[in-house]
Scaffold this motif. Structure first.
Motif: not given
Length: 429
Positions: A111-123
């Motif tokens: 099942q394809r999902l938006d699972l992850g966040l990168t450090l730049p995205q969090i910042a």
């Protein structure tokens, strides 16, 4: 399965479970697994398994062979879209060290999902402003509290007892000595009992019996140690150690005592000159290095449980980045801010605020670097929480320390394990 890993892109395996059964999340190795996104997209309350369960599950002998690996990938798969951008990829599991190679065809049914966040995205999502502004926005966003004229009045934190206020004044006075400290200890029955317990602890190995407060302070413990441990324990006892810690976390006081003991050792090993930090303030900084963690638990109890689950699911990820994602504020920010408002010495508050910032070169930077070094060394021993990482040679050089001598000092500290644990028990855990 293919055998040659080469320079394959790395993806992380995370085992999740709920009442419906197991699921396996696969996402880029350097991303934060976003549990809330999973809950929303799957309509299941999937939780990460305990670290020891992950080690046991992924450490199975069968997973070393193709049939076992194929069976693993027959679980319910939740995959980031990036997984299918590569013909081959390396799948790693941080708790067990498992590493296998897969081909994209094996993941097609996931099942394809938006699972992850990168450090730049969090910042990018973090509020702007100084620490006070960031803390204020986090409090307004995650609690029913509304900021009053003074942020301290809003937080509902207990006020400092009179004895602690006196000790802070003594700690900030470079001319203070045991002559001023002993009377403060004597008028506080709880502190007096603690000091006598510390002095009798095997860790300090005092010759003969400890017969009085004067004897304990002057002959056994000394001014710096008594004042630092009194401050550390008084502040730690003002806030309850949370119940819903990440499973497998190092106990609060064990981390505090090991970090304080090692950081002070390292400080005394630095070249003796006017620039060397004061060992007593280094000890206090390290003893309180994690104090903001207690403050987060006090202010955001419902979200603290969520924070614990995220830490369990992302053992490779920097703790401050996880806290920014969940709470928009870190333990270092709120701990340093609160200790500053309580008038603790500036080297202490700066060290706590900047302890994860290797690039920090401002005032009192050596205090912060000593905390960084002691914490990373203890993470390698499983005695401090956070991801294990390589310690750069430049850090040793900037502190004037020899890596081999530091390793010997760490081994010496570890050899006192039973005595340190007994001291830890006296402090709270």
């Amino acid at each position: 399965m293919l055998e040659n890993r080469g320079e394959l892109p790395q993806f992380r395996l995370v085992l999740l479970h709920d009442a419906e059964g197991k699921a396996l999340a696969i996402l880029p190795a350097n991303s934060l697994l976003n549990l809330v996104a999973i809950w929303k997209q799957t309509e299941r309350q999937l939780q990460p398994v305990k670290s020891e369960d992950a080690k046991r599950y992924f450490g199975q002998e069968a997973l070393r062979f193709p049939d076992g690996q194929a069976k693993l990938l027959s679980l319910k798969l939740l995959i980031s879209p990036e997984c299918l951008e590569h013909a081959q990829l390396e799948l790693i599991e941080p708790h067990s060290g498992l590493s296998i190679v897969a081909i994209s065809e094996q993941l097609q049914l996931g099942q394809r999902l938006d699972l992850g966040l990168t450090l730049p995205q969090i910042a990018e999502m973090q509020p702007e402003g100084d620490d006070t502004a960031v803390i204020s926005k986090a409090v307004e966003r995650f609690t029913v509290l509304r900021i009053q004229q003074r942020l301290e009045d809003t937080l509902g934190l207990p006020s400092l007892p009179p004895t602690v206020k006196k000790i802070i004044m003594l700690r900030s006075d470079p001319e203070a000595s045991v002559k001023e400290l002993v009377p403060v200890v004597k008028v506080d029955p709880s502190l007096s009992a603690q000091v006598m317990s510390w002095a009798a602890s095997p860790y300090y190995a005092a010759p003969g019996n400890v017969s009085s407060i004067d004897d304990a302070v002057i002959r056994v413990l000394g001014f710096d140690l008594v004042i630092n441990m009194a401050l550390g324990t008084a502040m730690g006892q003002m806030l309850k150690i949370p119940d819903d810690l990440p499973r497998g976390a190092t106990p609060y006081w064990m981390q505090a005592v090991y970090n304080a003991s090692l950081a002070e050792k390292l400080c005394r090993m630095m070249p003796g000159n006017d620039q060397r930090p004061l060992p007593g303030l280094v000890y206090l900084s390290a003893l309180l290095h994690n104090f903001g963690y207690l403050v987060l638990a006090h202010l955001f109890p419902p979200h603290f449980s969520l924070l614990s689950r995220y830490i369990e699911a992302n053992p490779h990820f920097a703790l401050d980045a996880i806290e920014q994602q969940i709470l928009s504020v870190t333990r270092e920010q709120i701990g340093s801010w609160l200790l500053t408002s309580w008038d603790l010495p500036k080297p202490v508050t700066v060290a706590i605020r900047q302890q994860n910032s290797l690039d920090y070169a401002g005032e009192h930077h050596q205090y912060a670097k000593l905390l960084y070094l002691s914490n990373r060394l203890l993470r390698q021993q499983g005695l401090s929480d956070g991801p294990v990482s390589q310690i750069p040679d430049e850090l040793y050089q900037s502190l004037g320390l020899n890596e081999g001598e530091v390793a010997a000092a760490l081994r010496e500290l570890m050899s006192n394990d039973s005595d340190i644990k007994e001291l830890t028990a006296l402090l709270g855990d």
